[in-house]
Structure formats: C-alpha cells, structure tokens
Write a protein that holds these residues in place. Structure first.
Motif, PDB file in Angstrom:
ATOM      1  N   VAL A  19      38.603   6.988  42.123  1.00 19.97           N
ATOM      2  CA  VAL A  19      37.793   7.913  42.863  1.00 19.97           C
ATOM      3  C   VAL A  19      38.532   9.227  42.738  1.00 19.97           C
ATOM      4  CG1 VAL A  19      36.203   8.437  44.779  1.00 19.97           C
ATOM      5  CG2 VAL A  19      36.611   6.032  44.095  1.00 19.97           C
ATOM      6  N   VAL A  20      37.867  10.140  42.430  1.00 21.06           N
ATOM      7  CA  VAL A  20      38.431  11.601  42.691  1.00 21.06           C
ATOM      8  C   VAL A  20      37.754  12.473  43.654  1.00 21.06           C
ATOM      9  CG1 VAL A  20      38.407  13.749  41.523  1.00 21.06           C
ATOM     10  CG2 VAL A  20      39.015  11.943  40.003  1.00 21.06           C
ATOM     11  N   CYS A  21      38.482  12.946  44.510  1.00 21.92           N
ATOM     12  CA  CYS A  21      38.056  13.666  45.821  1.00 21.92           C
ATOM     13  C   CYS A  21      38.097  15.210  45.111  1.00 21.92           C
ATOM     14  CB  CYS A  21      38.931  13.639  46.885  1.00 21.92           C
ATOM     15  SG  CYS A  21      39.243  12.032  47.261  1.00 21.92           S
ATOM     16  N   ARG A  22      36.853  15.982  45.389  1.00 21.64           N
ATOM     17  CA  ARG A  22      36.881  17.151  44.773  1.00 21.64           C
ATOM     18  C   ARG A  22      36.017  18.080  45.698  1.00 21.64           C
ATOM     19  NH1 ARG A  22      32.189  16.046  40.003  1.00 21.64           N
ATOM     20  NH2 ARG A  22      30.717  15.569  41.427  1.00 21.64           N
ATOM     21  N   PRO A  23      36.164  19.546  45.753  1.00 19.67           N
ATOM     22  CA  PRO A  23      35.379  20.189  46.760  1.00 19.67           C
ATOM     23  C   PRO A  23      34.104  20.359  46.478  1.00 19.67           C
ATOM     24  CG  PRO A  23      37.491  21.639  45.992  1.00 19.67           C
ATOM     25  CD  PRO A  23      37.270  20.021  45.285  1.00 19.67           C
ATOM     26  N   GLU A  24      32.953  20.254  47.362  1.00 16.99           N
ATOM     27  CA  GLU A  24      31.753  20.116  47.199  1.00 16.99           C
ATOM     28  C   GLU A  24      31.290  20.973  46.176  1.00 16.99           C
ATOM     29  OE1 GLU A  24      27.595  19.895  49.710  1.00 16.99           O
ATOM     30  OE2 GLU A  24      29.410  20.674  50.455  1.00 16.99           O
ATOM     31  N   GLY A  25      30.662  20.668  45.053  1.00 12.43           N
ATOM     32  CA  GLY A  25      29.829  21.452  44.105  1.00 12.43           C
ATOM     33  C   GLY A  25      30.931  21.647  42.821  1.00 12.43           C
ATOM     34  N   THR A  26      32.076  21.313  42.933  1.00 16.12           N
ATOM     35  CA  THR A  26      32.964  21.692  41.955  1.00 16.12           C
ATOM     36  C   THR A  26      32.929  20.511  40.928  1.00 16.12           C
ATOM     37  OG1 THR A  26      34.531  22.552  43.577  1.00 16.12           O
ATOM     38  CG2 THR A  26      35.645  22.046  41.440  1.00 16.12           C
ATOM     39  N   PRO A  27      32.715  20.965  39.674  1.00 17.98           N
ATOM     40  CA  PRO A  27      32.552  20.011  38.542  1.00 17.98           C
ATOM     41  C   PRO A  27      34.297  19.337  38.345  1.00 17.98           C
ATOM     42  CG  PRO A  27      32.764  22.053  37.522  1.00 17.98           C
ATOM     43  CD  PRO A  27      32.599  22.312  39.280  1.00 17.98           C
ATOM     44  N   ILE A  45      47.481  11.563  36.609  1.00 13.58           N
ATOM     45  CA  ILE A  45      47.449  10.460  37.385  1.00 13.58           C
ATOM     46  C   ILE A  45      46.483   9.579  36.964  1.00 13.58           C
ATOM     47  CG2 ILE A  45      46.879   9.644  39.627  1.00 13.58           C
ATOM     48  CD1 ILE A  45      48.213  12.293  40.983  1.00 13.58           C
ATOM     49  N   ILE A  46      45.267   9.909  36.495  1.00 11.99           N
ATOM     50  CA  ILE A  46      44.201   9.138  36.270  1.00 11.99           C
ATOM     51  C   ILE A  46      44.541   8.393  34.817  1.00 11.99           C
ATOM     52  CG2 ILE A  46      41.861   9.189  35.196  1.00 11.99           C
ATOM     53  CD1 ILE A  46      41.345  11.312  37.204  1.00 11.99           C
ATOM     54  N   ASP A  47      45.210   9.228  33.936  1.00 16.43           N
ATOM     55  CA  ASP A  47      45.889   8.583  32.612  1.00 16.43           C
ATOM     56  C   ASP A  47      46.945   7.596  32.905  1.00 16.43           C
ATOM     57  OD1 ASP A  47      44.135  10.157  30.877  1.00 16.43           O
ATOM     58  OD2 ASP A  47      45.639  11.703  30.827  1.00 16.43           O
ATOM     59  N   ILE A  48      47.777   7.833  33.837  1.00 11.89           N
ATOM     60  CA  ILE A  48      48.882   6.951  34.093  1.00 11.89           C
ATOM     61  C   ILE A  48      48.211   5.484  34.562  1.00 11.89           C
ATOM     62  CG2 ILE A  48      50.414   6.285  35.860  1.00 11.89           C
ATOM     63  CD1 ILE A  48      51.300   9.140  35.557  1.00 11.89           C
ATOM     64  N   LEU A  49      47.271   5.855  35.541  1.00  8.96           N
ATOM     65  CA  LEU A  49      46.411   4.502  36.093  1.00  8.96           C
ATOM     66  C   LEU A  49      45.850   3.948  34.928  1.00  8.96           C
ATOM     67  CD1 LEU A  49      45.102   5.882  39.423  1.00  8.96           C
ATOM     68  CD2 LEU A  49      46.595   4.218  39.185  1.00  8.96           C
ATOM     69  N   LYS A  50      45.005   4.437  33.914  1.00  6.17           N
ATOM     70  CA  LYS A  50      44.288   3.678  32.867  1.00  6.17           C
ATOM     71  C   LYS A  50      45.288   3.231  31.864  1.00  6.17           C
ATOM     72  CE  LYS A  50      40.015   4.490  33.919  1.00  6.17           C
ATOM     73  NZ  LYS A  50      39.097   3.300  34.194  1.00  6.17           N
ATOM     74  N   ALA A 106      35.544  13.752  34.329  1.00  9.18           N
ATOM     75  CA  ALA A 106      34.795  12.766  34.595  1.00  9.18           C
ATOM     76  C   ALA A 106      33.947  11.984  33.320  1.00  9.18           C
ATOM     77  CB  ALA A 106      33.748  13.022  35.582  1.00  9.18           C
ATOM     78  N   ASP A 107      33.417  12.974  32.556  1.00 10.71           N
ATOM     79  CA  ASP A 107      32.383  12.383  31.499  1.00 10.71           C
ATOM     80  C   ASP A 107      33.542  11.468  30.420  1.00 10.71           C
ATOM     81  OD1 ASP A 107      30.526  13.553  32.527  1.00 10.71           O
ATOM     82  OD2 ASP A 107      30.765  15.324  31.280  1.00 10.71           O
ATOM     83  N   THR A 108      34.822  11.629  30.281  1.00 10.26           N
ATOM     84  CA  THR A 108      35.418  10.846  29.300  1.00 10.26           C
ATOM     85  C   THR A 108      36.223   9.689  29.834  1.00 10.26           C
ATOM     86  OG1 THR A 108      37.759  12.205  29.924  1.00 10.26           O
ATOM     87  CG2 THR A 108      36.269  13.226  28.362  1.00 10.26           C
ATOM     88  N   ILE A 109      35.961   9.443  30.953  1.00 11.17           N
ATOM     89  CA  ILE A 109      36.672   8.142  31.817  1.00 11.17           C
ATOM     90  C   ILE A 109      35.551   7.136  32.096  1.00 11.17           C
ATOM     91  CG2 ILE A 109      37.979   7.396  33.656  1.00 11.17           C
ATOM     92  CD1 ILE A 109      39.694   8.793  31.611  1.00 11.17           C
ATOM     93  N   ASP A 110      35.397   6.155  31.711  1.00 12.61           N
ATOM     94  CA  ASP A 110      34.375   4.983  31.897  1.00 12.61           C
ATOM     95  C   ASP A 110      34.670   4.844  33.391  1.00 12.61           C
ATOM     96  OD1 ASP A 110      32.209   3.248  31.487  1.00 12.61           O
ATOM     97  OD2 ASP A 110      33.707   1.740  31.110  1.00 12.61           O
ATOM     98  N   GLY A 111      33.519   4.698  34.077  1.00  9.91           N
ATOM     99  CA  GLY A 111      33.594   4.194  35.715  1.00  9.91           C
ATOM    100  C   GLY A 111      34.415   4.961  36.524  1.00  9.91           C
ATOM    101  N   LEU A 112      34.754   6.235  36.215  1.00 13.20           N
ATOM    102  CA  LEU A 112      35.436   7.039  37.286  1.00 13.20           C
ATOM    103  C   LEU A 112      34.352   7.641  38.407  1.00 13.20           C
ATOM    104  CD1 LEU A 112      38.056   8.801  37.794  1.00 13.20           C
ATOM    105  CD2 LEU A 112      37.151  10.578  36.624  1.00 13.20           C
TER     106      LEU A 112
END
Length: 227
Positions: free
Chosen positions: A83-91, A69-74, A95-101
């Motif tokens: 904004v990615v919603c994620r379970p607390e503490g779950t990496p 989905i992120i790739d489609i948007l970009k 994220a490191d490959t998308i500027d501004g994520l």
C-alpha cells in the motif's frame, strides 16, 4: 494480521502506528489481531519480510525511493499486499506497472484505512481457503500447502519443522502455537505431544506410546489430546 510500516519520516510513522493501533481496537473481530512493526527504511525489515500481509510504504523523500522499496519487495517474492501512502490527489506513476499495488490518500482517515484492512484480509482468506491450504512462512518464502499433504509439525531448536508426505521439510517461522493457529479450522490435526502436531488422516496405527504414519515413520508419544 501482520503489518509492516515503512516510513522515512518519524512523525508519519508514529501517526500511522497510532491509526493502526486504533484500528486493531475497532475491527480486530473482523480482521484478527493486527500486529504492527515499523521501520525507517527497507534494510531493517528484509530479514522478516515474508511474515507480513500488508506493507504500508510512506516515503516523503521522493517517488524514486518508494519505487526502489516496492521493487525490493516484489523481487523478494513477498506475499503481502503493498500500500502506497500518498498526498491526496497526487498520482503515483508507478501504480499502473505493479499488479495489485494499492494506495491510500494522506492525511489517512479512519474509515478508508479500516475498509482497506478489511478488504485485504478478505482477499487473504479467499486465497488461502480457495483450496483447503495452510500458509507456512519460512525465512525466504511463503508456502501454501494443501492440508492433506502435511504429515506433522514438530518444534525443534526454536523452529517449527513441517513434514510433508512427499518427504519435504519446511522450516516455519514462529513456534508450534503459531502452526496450531494456522490449522485451527481443520479438524484433522491433533496434538500428539507438547512439541508435535499430527495430521490424523496420516495415522495408520497408534498406541499410548507411539503412532505410525502413512510414510511408515514412527513418532514416540507421551499423550494424545484433541484441539
């Protein structure tokens, strides 16, 4: 501020809708009104993706689907922050490959959500106001046009056509009142007719019946009124 919620779990989707609705009541004086649309997958929102300032991606079926989905948007060139919603503490390894994520932990709490919305809105205002520009969104792209390059906007056949001094015409999503809100902080614009808004800096002559613009175009008028 237009917000898209993309969540494959209906309970999560409804919960985020409720939180955003409450945020609208609490912080709209700082962010402007929050307009919230929600979707179960990426197929249902792509036709209107350019209108959103924020995309909340809450996918429980796996990181790969969220990445898709992120790739489609970009790839679509959307201007909104993701904004990615994620379970607390779950990496979220992507994220490191998308500027501004951006990301927000689940369960989503009121204070972090409100702060995120305020931050995104502040960044949006900085981008638009760095140079005096107007944001114009078409079906396929978002344009940031310097105010002095806009001649006029006219509502035609359920679309607002924005005419520029270089001869380009950008079909803008929405109605003329939406364009009026976009330029409401610029004193240059006047309502020439109920379907036309004109940049007064491009008027070289005017009468009760017509105005002539710097590109020599003539617009027939019914009335003049300042915003």
């Amino acid at each position: 501020m237009y917000i898209a919620v993309i969540a494959d779990n209906i309970a999560d989707r409804k919960q985020l809708e409720r939180l955003l609705s409450r945020a609208n009541d609490a912080i709209s004086d700082e962010t402007g009104t929050l307009y919230i649309d929600s979707f179960g997958d990426e197929k249902s929102f792509l036709s209107t993706a350019m209108r959103y300032e924020i995309f909340f991606v809450d996918i429980v079926s796996g990181e790969e689907q969220a990445r898709n989905i992120i790739d489609i948007l970009k790839n679509a060139g959307v201007p909104g922050r993701i904004v990615v919603c994620r379970p607390e503490g779950t990496p979220f390894s992507y994220a490191d490959t998308i500027d501004g994520l951006l990301s927000i932990d689940k369960p989503i709490l009121t204070a972090p959500l409100h702060q995120l919305l305020k931050n995104v809105h502040a960044d949006y205002l900085k981008e638009v106001n760095a140079v005096k520009k107007v944001e114009i969104r078409s079906k396929t792209d978002t344009h940031y046009i310097p105010v002095n390059e806009i001649l006029y906007a006219i509502e035609e056949e359920h679309m607002v056509n924005v005419h520029l001094e270089n001869g380009d015409i950008i079909p803008m999503l929405g109605d003329l009142s939406g364009f009026a809100r976009s330029v409401s902080t610029s004193n240059e614009f006047i309502e020439a007719r109920n379907d036309i808004i004109v940049n007064s800096n491009h008027i070289i002559s005017r009468t009760k019946k017509e105005i002539v613009l710097t590109n020599k175009e003539t617009l027939r008028l019914k009335r003049f009124s300042l915003f």
